[in-house]
Design an enzyme around this catalytic site. Structure first.
Site, PDB file in Angstrom:
ATOM      1  N   GLU A 178       0.803  -1.224   0.000  1.00 32.16           N
ATOM      2  CA  GLU A 178       0.000   0.000   0.000  1.00 32.16           C
ATOM      3  C   GLU A 178       0.836   1.275   0.000  1.00 32.16           C
ATOM      4  O   GLU A 178       0.601   2.194   0.781  1.00 32.16           O
ATOM      5  CB  GLU A 178      -0.973  -0.014   1.187  1.00 32.16           C
ATOM      6  CG  GLU A 178      -1.892  -1.224   1.154  1.00 32.16           C
ATOM      7  CD  GLU A 178      -2.969  -1.206   2.242  1.00 32.16           C
ATOM      8  OE1 GLU A 178      -2.927  -0.324   3.113  1.00 32.16           O
ATOM      9  OE2 GLU A 178      -3.840  -2.087   2.212  1.00 32.16           O
ATOM     10  N   HIS A 257     -10.080  -5.974  -2.476  1.00 27.73           N
ATOM     11  CA  HIS A 257     -11.136  -5.756  -1.469  1.00 27.73           C
ATOM     12  C   HIS A 257     -12.263  -5.034  -2.205  1.00 27.73           C
ATOM     13  O   HIS A 257     -12.250  -3.816  -2.337  1.00 27.73           O
ATOM     14  CB  HIS A 257     -10.609  -4.918  -0.303  1.00 27.73           C
ATOM     15  CG  HIS A 257      -9.593  -5.638   0.518  1.00 27.73           C
ATOM     16  ND1 HIS A 257      -9.905  -6.771   1.237  1.00 27.73           N
ATOM     17  CD2 HIS A 257      -8.279  -5.413   0.723  1.00 27.73           C
ATOM     18  CE1 HIS A 257      -8.825  -7.202   1.864  1.00 27.73           C
ATOM     19  NE2 HIS A 257      -7.819  -6.401   1.566  1.00 27.73           N
ATOM     20  N   GLU A 285      -5.979 -10.606  -1.589  1.00 26.56           N
ATOM     21  CA  GLU A 285      -6.780 -10.415  -0.362  1.00 26.56           C
ATOM     22  C   GLU A 285      -8.267 -10.346  -0.678  1.00 26.56           C
ATOM     23  O   GLU A 285      -9.005  -9.546  -0.101  1.00 26.56           O
ATOM     24  CB  GLU A 285      -6.343  -9.130   0.367  1.00 26.56           C
ATOM     25  CG  GLU A 285      -4.871  -9.109   0.714  1.00 26.56           C
ATOM     26  CD  GLU A 285      -4.426  -7.884   1.517  1.00 26.56           C
ATOM     27  OE1 GLU A 285      -5.298  -7.151   2.030  1.00 26.56           O
ATOM     28  OE2 GLU A 285      -3.209  -7.687   1.621  1.00 26.56           O
ATOM     29  N   ASP A 287     -11.972 -10.133  -0.931  1.00 26.28           N
ATOM     30  CA  ASP A 287     -13.272 -10.230  -0.273  1.00 26.28           C
ATOM     31  C   ASP A 287     -14.211  -9.279  -1.006  1.00 26.28           C
ATOM     32  O   ASP A 287     -13.767  -8.324  -1.645  1.00 26.28           O
ATOM     33  CB  ASP A 287     -13.241  -9.980   1.257  1.00 26.28           C
ATOM     34  CG  ASP A 287     -12.518  -8.733   1.695  1.00 26.28           C
ATOM     35  OD1 ASP A 287     -12.435  -7.767   0.915  1.00 26.28           O
ATOM     36  OD2 ASP A 287     -12.045  -8.710   2.853  1.00 26.28           O
TER      37      ASP A 287
HETATM   38  C1  XIL Z   1      -6.160  -6.371   8.166  1.00 26.28           C
HETATM   39  C2  XIL Z   1      -6.505  -7.559   9.027  1.00 26.28           C
HETATM   40  O1  XIL Z   1      -7.437  -8.356   8.360  1.00 26.28           O
HETATM   41  C3  XIL Z   1      -7.063  -7.090  10.355  1.00 26.28           C
HETATM   42  O2  XIL Z   1      -7.235  -8.188  11.234  1.00 26.28           O
HETATM   43  C4  XIL Z   1      -6.140  -6.068  10.989  1.00 26.28           C
HETATM   44  O3  XIL Z   1      -6.745  -5.528  12.158  1.00 26.28           O
HETATM   45  C5  XIL Z   1      -5.830  -4.949  10.040  1.00 26.28           C
HETATM   46  O4  XIL Z   1      -5.310  -5.485   8.839  1.00 26.28           O
HETATM   47  N1  XIL Z   1      -4.925  -4.654   3.535  1.00 26.28           N
HETATM   48  C6  XIL Z   1      -3.912  -5.464   3.981  1.00 26.28           C
HETATM   49  C7  XIL Z   1      -4.132  -6.358   5.128  1.00 26.28           C
HETATM   50  O5  XIL Z   1      -2.851  -5.521   3.342  1.00 26.28           O
HETATM   51  O6  XIL Z   1      -2.981  -6.582   5.883  1.00 26.28           O
HETATM   52  C8  XIL Z   1      -5.236  -5.857   6.024  1.00 26.28           C
HETATM   53  O7  XIL Z   1      -5.500  -6.837   7.001  1.00 26.28           O
HETATM   54  C9  XIL Z   1      -6.469  -5.552   5.208  1.00 26.28           C
HETATM   55  C10 XIL Z   1      -6.186  -4.480   4.193  1.00 26.28           C
END
Ligand code: XIL
Length: 498
Positions: A178, A257, A285, A287
């Site tokens: 990020e 996401h 990641e 979802d």
């Molecule tokens: C999130 C986790 O799912 C949570 O449990 C934590 O509190 C915060 O981080 N992008 C990412 C992940 O790269 O590491 C993040 O994960 C979600 C967004």
């Protein structure tokens, strides 16, 4: 329109990052009911062969990864572990390998949780994807006041020690997470790394990672970069520049996401343009959230979206696979960070598979790779099954009645709901002690992976009142002795043996 995080969203997300909100029981009930309705139409009818292919077996056959974000503390919960074991061939630590988790004090490293992730993966023959060496979030407090040179030294030391510790066990790392700004600027995120070290911090991180673990692929990872836009183009330009100058970089992660109905139409073209630069790509990641409560229409849209994303990855030769950011809606990060949104994963809060689960299976199972229609018997692992210790206990009573002959048997299972609440769906698990193998089932969808067996309700027998009972059965094979399993879980609770 892209499934973007706005700046406000990002601020909220940082603000709420460590909060986790419980979901209402009503919502859980609605979700479970919706899942049961939707799942019911896709499962086989009573009396037919039921041993469905797992996502893992389908992805294995395609030569791609199907991964999930693991919280190792949840492995003590029976259904969580059963799904993790059976459905995935790749593991990523949801939090356990982040900077705050691995180096809480300067140059003092704590690898317990990260090692738990690696050991879990090794025990099941799963790959480990490393997440993440450097990220502006979840940095330990002690980094906050470091000067530029000190922060650079701390970052390089952190990478050397963490990637060094896990060397040889992790096939690819999110080296930098990020690092780019939201919106249309195409610039870097205004983080302390950027402010104090300057533009060079990203390549410094990649060079340090290569030195620490030359065998690991090194990735840059980000969100809202799934389609072609200013942010993804900024990363594209960085990759092209690194390649031209010989800065090590091997892969790009697309977090995905997403929001239902908003899979970018140019996502495949976007992944392909990166692949054409000579790097691997992956969905890291995934979802797909919705406003809550969920309903059948939203769940159907979500299923179609999951299918789209998996198909996009399959259509790009250099896409290594897809990782979902968690197993169950019960523990998803979404509701805590995006209030009013949730239901983003492919198992609901009761571990019932949602329509999106079947959609992912359909995508992984389609296309040119032949997928066996009968389950391939797994060679029993010559170790004793790992006992799970889910909580709470005693919310169910089970009778298991086998009827054996030669090398075959049937078993009838009766479960009583002794819990305080009526339920709308159920998941039931146990281990076979002597390598028995289920061949077909009735009144439940039964899957088996190694010695583990999981049964889920059909559309017509998911609802159980308090004190209500349900029965299902299966036929199987054994190798001469047929001892009964002794420990059963039902929606996460260990049952009494009746
Ligand atoms: C999130 C986790 O799912 C949570 O449990 C934590 O509190 C915060 O981080 N992008 C990412 C992940 O790269 O590491 C993040 O994960 C979600 C967004």
């Amino acid at each position: 329109m892209l499934a973007t995080h706005t700046k406000d969203r990002e601020r909220m997300r940082i603000h709420h990052l460590t909060r986790r909100h419980a979901r209402s029981g009503l919502l859980a009930g609605l979700l479970a009911a919706a899942s049961v309705l939707a799942v019911g139409v896709t499962v086989a009818q009573p009396g037919t062969a039921e041993a469905a292919a797992s996502l893992k077996s389908l992805a294995d056959a395609k030569g791609r990864d199907i991964g999930f974000a693991l919280d190792p503390n949840r492995l003590s919960e029976g259904p969580y572990k059963q799904i993790a074991d059976a459905e995935f061939n790749l593991v990523v630590a949801e939090n356990a390998m982040k900077w705050d988790a691995t180096e809480p004090n300067p140059n003092q490293f704590t690898f317990g949780q990260g090692d738990a992730v690696v050991n879990y993966a090794a025990s099941g023959g799963k790959k480990v994807y490393g997440h993440t060496l450097v990220w502006h979030n979840q940095m330990p407090n002690w980094t906050a006041n470091l000067s530029g040179p000190d922060l650079l030294a701390a970052m390089k030391n952190h990478i050397a020690k963490v990637a060094g510790h896990f060397k040889g066990k992790i096939f690819a790392w999110d080296v930098v997470n990020e690092a780019f700004a939201d919106g249309g600027s195409g610039g870097r995120r205004d983080s302390i790394l950027q402010q104090r070290i300057g533009n060079s911090w990203i390549e410094e991180a990649f060079r340090a990672a290569r030195a620490a673990d030359p065998g690991a692929k090194l990735c840059i990872n980000d969100y809202s970069t799934d389609g072609i836009n200013a942010k993804s183009t900024a990363i594209y330009n960085l990759v092209r520049d690194f390649k031209a100058r010989g800065v090590p970089i091997d892969c790009v992660g697309f977090q995905a996401h997403l929001i239902i109905g908003q899979v970018p139409g140019d996502m495949q073209a976007n992944l392909q343009r990166f692949a054409d630069l000579g790097v691997d790509v992956r969905v890291t990641e995934l979802d797909i959230r919705m406003s809550t409560p969920a309903n059948a229409t939203k769940l159907a849209t979500q299923a179609a979206d999951y299918k789209k994303v998996v198909n996009i990855c399959l259509a790009v030769a250099r896409c290594g696979g897809v990782t979902v950011w968690g197993i169950t809606d019960k523990y998803s990060w979404i509701p805590g960070v995006f209030p009013g949104e949730g239901a983003a994963l492919i198992w609901d809060e009761n571990y019932a598979p949602k329509p999106a689960y079947q959609a992912v299976a359909d995508a992984l199972g389609s296309g040119p790779t032949p997928v066996p229609t009968t389950p391939v018997p797994t060679t029993p692992v010559p170790t004793t099954p790992v006992p799970t210790t889910p909580t709470p206990t005693g919310n169910c009573t089970v009778t298991y009645v086998p009827n054996s002959w030669g090398n075959g048997f049937t078993a009838e299972i009766r479960i009583r709901n002794d819990g305080p609440n009526a339920i709308n769906s159920w998941s039931f698990g146990f281990y076979f002690p002597a390598g028995q193998q289920v061949t077909n089932a009735w009144n439940a969808t039964v899957t088996q992976s190694g010695t583990q067996v999981n049964a889920r309700n059909m559309s017509y027998n998911g609802a159980l009142s308090v004190g209500g009972t349900v029965s299902f059965g299966f036929q199987g094979t054994h190798t001469g002795s047929n001892p009964s399993p002794t420990s059963f879980t039902f929606n996460g609770s260990v049952c009494r043996n009746g």
